[in-house]
Design a protein around this motif. Structure first.
Motif, PDB file in Angstrom:
ATOM      1  N   LEU A 108       0.304  -0.758   0.478  1.00  0.00           N
ATOM      2  CA  LEU A 108       0.436  -0.265  -0.343  1.00  0.00           C
ATOM      3  C   LEU A 108       1.012   1.281  -0.521  1.00  0.00           C
ATOM      4  CD1 LEU A 108      -2.840  -0.955   2.574  1.00  0.00           C
ATOM      5  CD2 LEU A 108      -2.800  -1.020  -0.017  1.00  0.00           C
ATOM      6  N   HIS A 109       2.039   0.772   1.066  1.00  0.00           N
ATOM      7  CA  HIS A 109       2.691   2.247   1.209  1.00  0.00           C
ATOM      8  C   HIS A 109       3.725   2.097   1.164  1.00  0.00           C
ATOM      9  CE1 HIS A 109       3.475   6.887   1.939  1.00  0.00           C
ATOM     10  NE2 HIS A 109       4.024   5.981   3.229  1.00  0.00           N
ATOM     11  N   THR A 110       4.899   2.977   1.171  1.00  0.00           N
ATOM     12  CA  THR A 110       6.058   3.383   1.558  1.00  0.00           C
ATOM     13  C   THR A 110       6.906   4.174   2.262  1.00  0.00           C
ATOM     14  OG1 THR A 110       7.314   1.611  -0.452  1.00  0.00           O
ATOM     15  CG2 THR A 110       8.951   3.326   1.005  1.00  0.00           C
ATOM     16  N   GLY A 111       6.853   4.740   3.171  1.00  0.00           N
ATOM     17  CA  GLY A 111       6.912   5.718   4.441  1.00  0.00           C
ATOM     18  C   GLY A 111       8.268   5.873   4.640  1.00  0.00           C
ATOM     19  N   LYS A 112       8.865   6.464   5.690  1.00  0.00           N
ATOM     20  CA  LYS A 112       9.818   7.377   5.776  1.00  0.00           C
ATOM     21  C   LYS A 112      10.708   6.059   5.819  1.00  0.00           C
ATOM     22  CE  LYS A 112       9.780  12.281   6.241  1.00  0.00           C
ATOM     23  NZ  LYS A 112       9.695  13.382   7.488  1.00  0.00           N
ATOM     24  N   VAL A 113      10.153   5.631   7.228  1.00  0.00           N
ATOM     25  CA  VAL A 113      10.832   4.214   7.369  1.00  0.00           C
ATOM     26  C   VAL A 113       9.780   2.347   7.859  1.00  0.00           C
ATOM     27  CG1 VAL A 113      11.298   3.117   9.816  1.00  0.00           C
ATOM     28  CG2 VAL A 113      11.563   5.722   9.625  1.00  0.00           C
ATOM     29  N   ARG A 114       8.787   2.817   7.627  1.00  0.00           N
ATOM     30  CA  ARG A 114       7.630   1.544   7.601  1.00  0.00           C
ATOM     31  C   ARG A 114       7.212   1.058   6.106  1.00  0.00           C
ATOM     32  NH1 ARG A 114       7.528   3.888  12.058  1.00  0.00           N
ATOM     33  NH2 ARG A 114       7.814   2.643  13.339  1.00  0.00           N
ATOM     34  N   THR A 144      -0.127  19.227  11.339  1.00  0.00           N
ATOM     35  CA  THR A 144      -0.541  18.519   9.651  1.00  0.00           C
ATOM     36  C   THR A 144       0.237  17.075   9.900  1.00  0.00           C
ATOM     37  OG1 THR A 144       0.844  19.860   8.149  1.00  0.00           O
ATOM     38  CG2 THR A 144      -1.836  20.540   9.046  1.00  0.00           C
ATOM     39  N   LYS A 145      -0.019  16.166   9.162  1.00  0.00           N
ATOM     40  CA  LYS A 145       0.319  15.335   8.602  1.00  0.00           C
ATOM     41  C   LYS A 145       1.163  15.054   7.004  1.00  0.00           C
ATOM     42  CE  LYS A 145      -1.194  10.990   9.395  1.00  0.00           C
ATOM     43  NZ  LYS A 145       0.529  10.586   9.898  1.00  0.00           N
ATOM     44  N   ALA A 146       2.416  15.025   7.247  1.00  0.00           N
ATOM     45  CA  ALA A 146       3.083  15.531   6.259  1.00  0.00           C
ATOM     46  C   ALA A 146       3.280  14.659   5.435  1.00  0.00           C
ATOM     47  CB  ALA A 146       4.366  16.507   6.158  1.00  0.00           C
ATOM     48  N   GLU A 147       3.417  14.545   3.525  1.00  0.00           N
ATOM     49  CA  GLU A 147       4.093  13.247   2.876  1.00  0.00           C
ATOM     50  C   GLU A 147       5.345  13.262   3.213  1.00  0.00           C
ATOM     51  OE1 GLU A 147       2.014  11.258   1.057  1.00  0.00           O
ATOM     52  OE2 GLU A 147       0.035  12.427   1.920  1.00  0.00           O
ATOM     53  N   VAL A 148       6.384  11.972   2.623  1.00  0.00           N
ATOM     54  CA  VAL A 148       7.131  11.869   2.477  1.00  0.00           C
ATOM     55  C   VAL A 148       8.128  12.997   1.830  1.00  0.00           C
ATOM     56  CG1 VAL A 148       9.991  10.282   1.853  1.00  0.00           C
ATOM     57  CG2 VAL A 148       7.539   9.432   2.410  1.00  0.00           C
ATOM     58  N   GLY A 149       9.299  13.934   2.211  1.00  0.00           N
ATOM     59  CA  GLY A 149      10.212  14.476   1.845  1.00  0.00           C
ATOM     60  C   GLY A 149       9.245  16.352   2.460  1.00  0.00           C
ATOM     61  N   GLU A 150       8.226  16.347   2.655  1.00  0.00           N
ATOM     62  CA  GLU A 150       7.347  17.150   3.731  1.00  0.00           C
ATOM     63  C   GLU A 150       7.293  17.489   5.315  1.00  0.00           C
ATOM     64  OE1 GLU A 150       3.385  17.409   1.224  1.00  0.00           O
ATOM     65  OE2 GLU A 150       4.236  17.557  -0.653  1.00  0.00           O
ATOM     66  N   HIS A 151       7.241  18.189   5.709  1.00  0.00           N
ATOM     67  CA  HIS A 151       7.491  19.296   7.492  1.00  0.00           C
ATOM     68  C   HIS A 151       6.021  19.011   7.776  1.00  0.00           C
ATOM     69  CE1 HIS A 151      10.290  19.814  10.127  1.00  0.00           C
ATOM     70  NE2 HIS A 151       9.360  20.491  10.434  1.00  0.00           N
ATOM     71  N   ASP A 152       6.335  18.634   9.137  1.00  0.00           N
ATOM     72  CA  ASP A 152       4.711  18.349   9.054  1.00  0.00           C
ATOM     73  C   ASP A 152       4.817  19.883   9.914  1.00  0.00           C
ATOM     74  OD1 ASP A 152       4.344  16.145   9.208  1.00  0.00           O
ATOM     75  OD2 ASP A 152       5.000  15.321  11.072  1.00  0.00           O
ATOM     76  N   GLU A 153       3.716  20.547   9.471  1.00  0.00           N
ATOM     77  CA  GLU A 153       2.805  21.937  10.415  1.00  0.00           C
ATOM     78  C   GLU A 153       2.779  21.852  11.680  1.00  0.00           C
ATOM     79  OE1 GLU A 153       4.506  24.782   9.281  1.00  0.00           O
ATOM     80  OE2 GLU A 153       5.250  23.851   7.308  1.00  0.00           O
TER      81      GLU A 153
END
Length: 303
Positions: free
Chosen positions: A19-25, A154-163
């Motif tokens: 389903l998804h490749t995240g930063k770690v999981r 906020t929840k950010a996508e990989v490569g973006e920063h939480d705000e």
């Protein structure tokens, strides 16, 4: 520019859909509709997923999360179904895999802070607030707050920063009832974990949680703690005997990586160039800190 320096190809396992490749999981789904969460050894810093893994990191994160879920199960239900390895999965998934309930996730990073540092310190220095919450004068880097605060992001996508966002903005996005549940549960879990960590000589300065909704037997929505919980990736852990407000604190996390990247590596984090590979000594020191945090918190030997 940020994201993956080298994005990995997902492992193909019969009966599982990636389903998804995240930063770690890496996230998969099985034929029953359950989620399979696999924690890799990938390391992220400054919104980049670095090209160099930290050996055992994914297993440490998984085993520490499972330990914390046990400590918190009387406060809030969690998403864990089992740690059984799916049929056909590679042997390397052992110890880093969790079979989880599929939840209706709340799109908010639920952050609790008991101490002032990081992005909270930046906002405090500018306005004497964190996420719009007024704080007293005279606080500095590492100061303990008068009481823990809920400071969502906020929840950010990989490569973006939480705000960071205000509580009112969360209520607008997810509804007043859900926002109130998030705040209450976040602060309750943080307070329990803070006290447990303190007994073991560790300050839990701040941490972030993810929550989702399951359905009860009667069909009512139930808030559930999900993802990883109270790990060095999602929390700031400081050695209590070295705590000294007014400076950056020693920590059990990826600080060796951050310090090397912004120091002797020569990499400019404001450029569009990806970060370089990590040297062996930084890898080993970082691995050691993750394992030290696991052993101090759980009282168990990693080996």
């Amino acid at each position: 520019m940020s994201g993956f320096v080298e994005k990995p190809e997902p492992v193909q396992v019969p009966g599982l859909v990636h389903l998804h490749t995240g930063k770690v999981r890496d996230l998969y789904q099985n034929e029953a509709g359950d989620l399979i969460m696999v924690a890799s050894d990938r390391m992220s810093a400054y919104d980049w997923v670095l090209p160099t893994p930290i050996p055992d990191k994914g297993r440490v994160l998984t085993q520490l999360s499972l330990w914390w879920f046990d400590q918190l199960q009387d406060l809030i239900p969690n998403h864990v179904i089992s740690t059984d390895l799916p049929a056909g999965a590679p042997a390397d998934w052992a110890g880093r895999t969790t079979v989880c309930k599929s939840l209706d996730m709340v799109p908010v990073e639920a952050v609790a802070r008991g101490y002032l540092t990081g992005s909270g310190l930046v906002e405090y220095n500018a306005s004497r607030t964190v996420c719009g919450l007024a704080l007293p004068e005279g606080l500095e880097d590492g100061s303990e707050l008068p009481a823990p605060i809920f400071t969502p992001a906020t929840k950010a996508e990989v490569g973006e920063h939480d705000e960071n966002v205000s509580y009112e903005e969360v209520a607008r996005q997810v509804g007043a009832d859900t926002a109130a549940q998030l705040r209450q549960s976040t602060l309750a879990v943080y307070s329990r974990a803070r006290d447990i960590a303190r007994e073991r000589g560790i300050i839990l300065a701040d941490t972030k949680f993810e929550f989702g909704f399951d359905k009860s037997a009667e069909g009512e929505p139930v808030l559930v703690l999900a993802d990883e919980v109270l790990t060095p990736d999602s929390s700031r852990f400081w050695p209590a005997d070295q705590w000294q407000p007014g400076r950056a604190q020693p920590s059990y996390d990826k600080q060796f990586v951050r310090d090397w990247l912004t120091g002797s590596s020569g990499w400019d984090r404001t450029s569009e160039q990806p970060p370089p590979a990590l040297p062996d000594d930084v890898v080993e020191a970082t691995r050691g800190k993750y394992i030290e945090a696991y052993e101090l918190l759980t009282g168990q030997s990693w080996e």
